[in-house]
Design an enzyme around this catalytic site. Structure first.
Site, PDB file in Angstrom:
ATOM      1  CG  HIS A 196       7.256 -18.072   1.761  1.00 22.92           C
ATOM      2  ND1 HIS A 196       8.421 -18.065   2.491  1.00 22.92           N
ATOM      3  CD2 HIS A 196       6.920 -19.374   1.624  1.00 22.92           C
ATOM      4  CE1 HIS A 196       8.788 -19.289   2.770  1.00 22.92           C
ATOM      5  NE2 HIS A 196       7.896 -20.115   2.262  1.00 22.92           N
ATOM      6  CE  LYS A 243       5.666 -20.049   6.030  1.00 23.09           C
ATOM      7  NZ  LYS A 243       6.360 -19.461   4.905  1.00 23.09           N
ATOM      8  CG  ASP A 246      -8.453  -8.633  20.324  1.00 23.02           C
ATOM      9  OD1 ASP A 246      -9.231  -8.619  19.348  1.00 23.02           O
ATOM     10  OD2 ASP A 246      -8.730  -9.172  21.406  1.00 23.02           O
ATOM     11  CG  HIS A 303       9.779 -25.328   7.128  1.00 20.20           C
ATOM     12  ND1 HIS A 303       8.972 -24.265   7.469  1.00 20.20           N
ATOM     13  CD2 HIS A 303       9.573 -25.523   5.804  1.00 20.20           C
ATOM     14  CE1 HIS A 303       8.298 -23.856   6.407  1.00 20.20           C
ATOM     15  NE2 HIS A 303       8.649 -24.598   5.385  1.00 20.20           N
ATOM     16  CE  LYS A 322      10.712 -20.661   6.191  1.00 21.87           C
ATOM     17  NZ  LYS A 322      11.193 -21.861   5.596  1.00 21.87           N
ATOM     18  CG  ASP A 372      28.859  -9.566  15.413  1.00 24.55           C
ATOM     19  OD1 ASP A 372      29.539 -10.468  14.903  1.00 24.55           O
ATOM     20  OD2 ASP A 372      28.825  -8.398  14.989  1.00 24.55           O
TER      21      ASP A 372
END
Length: 513
Positions: free
Chosen positions: A175, A177, A182, A409, A411, A416
């Site tokens: 999952h 991404k 470079d 979508h 996440k 704090d």
């Protein structure tokens, strides 16, 4: 006299033989002789154009990483194109989903162009999230490009057959991404590659969050890509896809697709890249720690201490004392999560959670895994918000073609108002136990407070607030034009859909969600 059961016995033997043949036919090829490669060394990376351009800022912030949030869909795609075009030596690209659509093909074209000027391209894709064997195999035939598939399906059509023959492995997906140029600059976050993530669709737009990163965290990110690339789950595509599948891979012809032409025009008119190059978008320099699952998790072989959940516990050893603001499109807290959130709330920590409303989710089964815990969370003092389908949240404007709505979508979570997580990991059992995940823990009050402020300022207008009424039932508060509307029935629900959600919530499938 022959037994009347004899034909059944022969039938069972025939079925066993057929299943054995099927399993043998679905076996994956050996990995012997697979090519080996590694990310650029720090010295090689520093000598590239990107390295020289970033050197002054990197030297001025030793041990820190420059982080620039990418909340706008169009800007996030423009940033990817910028990195691909700026790369001089290497591009390491890792995604769960890569669509055969406008943005997917534009980015493939950009990778091919980079390879044409001598950039080594390594493209690692989860096999469950791609459906363009011919195009990828043709891309792999370029001498500077190598494509690998993570946990591939040996039977290409239908791939779903792999869930029947090798469920334990096929149910575990990559999952992660990330796009790394470079070993100097990268984009990490929640977006896959596809029109619904980058505002190139007239359908539902995924409201998401990525970060553009440079500095101290890059070597760790590149090393993580290397271990995935060399893992026992990463198969060269030419060992999986038949050679006869390859077809020429022409560049995207925008004149044949008015939507593609409009999207490219919007990219050209965007000020983001010009402003970025002119120094208008300044990154936040902060301590950043990468957390990532061991790729052996894809085979169910990772040790507990090598899982992202354990790493998060180690990095966040000090629990929240004032606030926890969590955003997860697929939120399945489980009994253990409910207990943890309840204990925080009991200690006076303000816990706020944003997930998709039923009308906005694209996975009803996951919503069922969340819905069963709502009342318990609310009774414990946790605040719940559910993003509306038609909402256009801050930074997630509609697509160029006119999006018909949004689905959350992103996440992320903030602790704090000081530390923030951005990555691919949802708060659900699948992310914790089955899929591999990647993310950054960023020690930045500026970025963390941006999440907190979103709950204060933006989320009330784009989400329902879920509460308990006087009798303990659920109500959804919608704020529209200064008015508070009270829904006693879950928005987006129908009799049939509610019954389906109710059925799913009692089935023993939580571990799959």
């Amino acid at each position: 006299m022959a037994s009347p059961l004899a034909p059944l016995g022969g039938y069972r033997l025939w079925m066993i033989a057929l299943l054995a043949a099927l399993l043998q036919g679905c076996a994956l090829p050996p990995l012997d002789g697979r090519s080996e490669s590694m990310a650029l060394s720090n010295a090689e990376a520093a000598a590239t154009r990107l390295g020289r351009a970033l050197n002054e800022q990197v030297q001025a912030h030793p041990g820190e990483s420059g982080i620039l949030p990418l909340a706008e869909a169009l800007d996030s795609f423009a940033a990817r194109m910028l990195l691909v075009r700026a790369a001089e030596r290497t591009l390491d690209v890792q995604y769960y989903i890569w669509r055969d659509d406008i943005t997917g093909n534009l980015l493939l074209d950009a990778l091919r162009e980079a390879a044409g000027r001598g950039v080594r391209v390594r493209l690692l894709l989860d096999d469950n999230g791609v459906a363009m064997d011919a195009r990828l195999l043709a891309l792999d035939r370029h001498p500077a490009i190598e494509v690998r598939l993570f946990n591939p399906f040996s039977v290409r059509q239908p791939k779903a057959l792999g869930y029947l023959t090798h469920f334990s492995r096929a149910n575990r997906r990559m999952h992660n991404k990330a796009l790394v140029a470079d070993n100097q600059a990268a984009i990490v976050g929640g977006r896959n590659v596809g029109d619904e993530y980058f505002g190139a669709t007239d359908g539902v737009l995924f409201a998401d969050l990525d970060v553009l990163a440079a500095g101290a965290v890059l070597p760790a990110l590149s090393a993580d890509f290397d271990r995935y690339w060399a893992s026992a789950s990463a198969y060269p595509i030419d060992r999986i896809v038949p050679a006869t599948s390859a077809v020429p891979a022409p560049t995207t012809r925008t004149e044949d697709d008015p939507r593609a032409a409009r999207y490219l025009q919007a990219l050209r008119e965007s000020r983001f890249v010009a402003d970025l190059l002119a120094g208008e978008h300044l990154p936040q320099w902060a301590r950043v720690e990468m957390v990532s699952d061991d790729p052996r998790k894809g085979l169910g072989l990772a040790e507990r201490e090598d899982l992202i959940t354990h790493q998060l516990q180690q990095v966040l050893a000090r629990p929240p004392v004032a606030s926890l603001d969590l955003v997860s499109p697929y939120f399945v807290p489980t009994a253990a999560g409910v207990d943890a959130f309840s204990r925080l709330a009991a200690r006076g920590v303000r816990v706020r959670i944003l997930t998709n409303a039923l009308e906005a989710t694209d996975v009803s089964a996951v919503h069922s895994g969340y819905a069963r815990y709502r009342k318990e969370l609310l009774r414990a003092g946790v605040e719940l918000h559910e993003m509306k389908r038609g909402a256009q949240p801050q930074g997630g404007r509609a697509g160029v073609s006119g999006s018909s709505g949004s689905s959350l979508h992103a996440k992320t979570f903030a602790i704090d108002g000081r530390r923030v997580f951005v990555g691919s990991m949802n708060f659900d059992p699948r992310s914790a136990h089955l899929n591999t995940e990647l993310g950054f823990i960023i020690d930045s009050p500026v970025l963390a407070q941006a999440v907190t402020q979103a709950f204060d300022r933006d989320i009330p207008a784009s989400a329902y607030e879920v509460k308990l009424d006087e009798s303990g039932g659920l109500v959804w508060i919608e704020r529209r034009e200064g008015q508070a509307l009270r829904h006693t029935r879950e928005p987006g629900s129908t009799l049939g859909r509610s019954a389906w959600i109710g059925l799913l919530s009692v089935l023993p499938i939580e571990w799959l969600l």
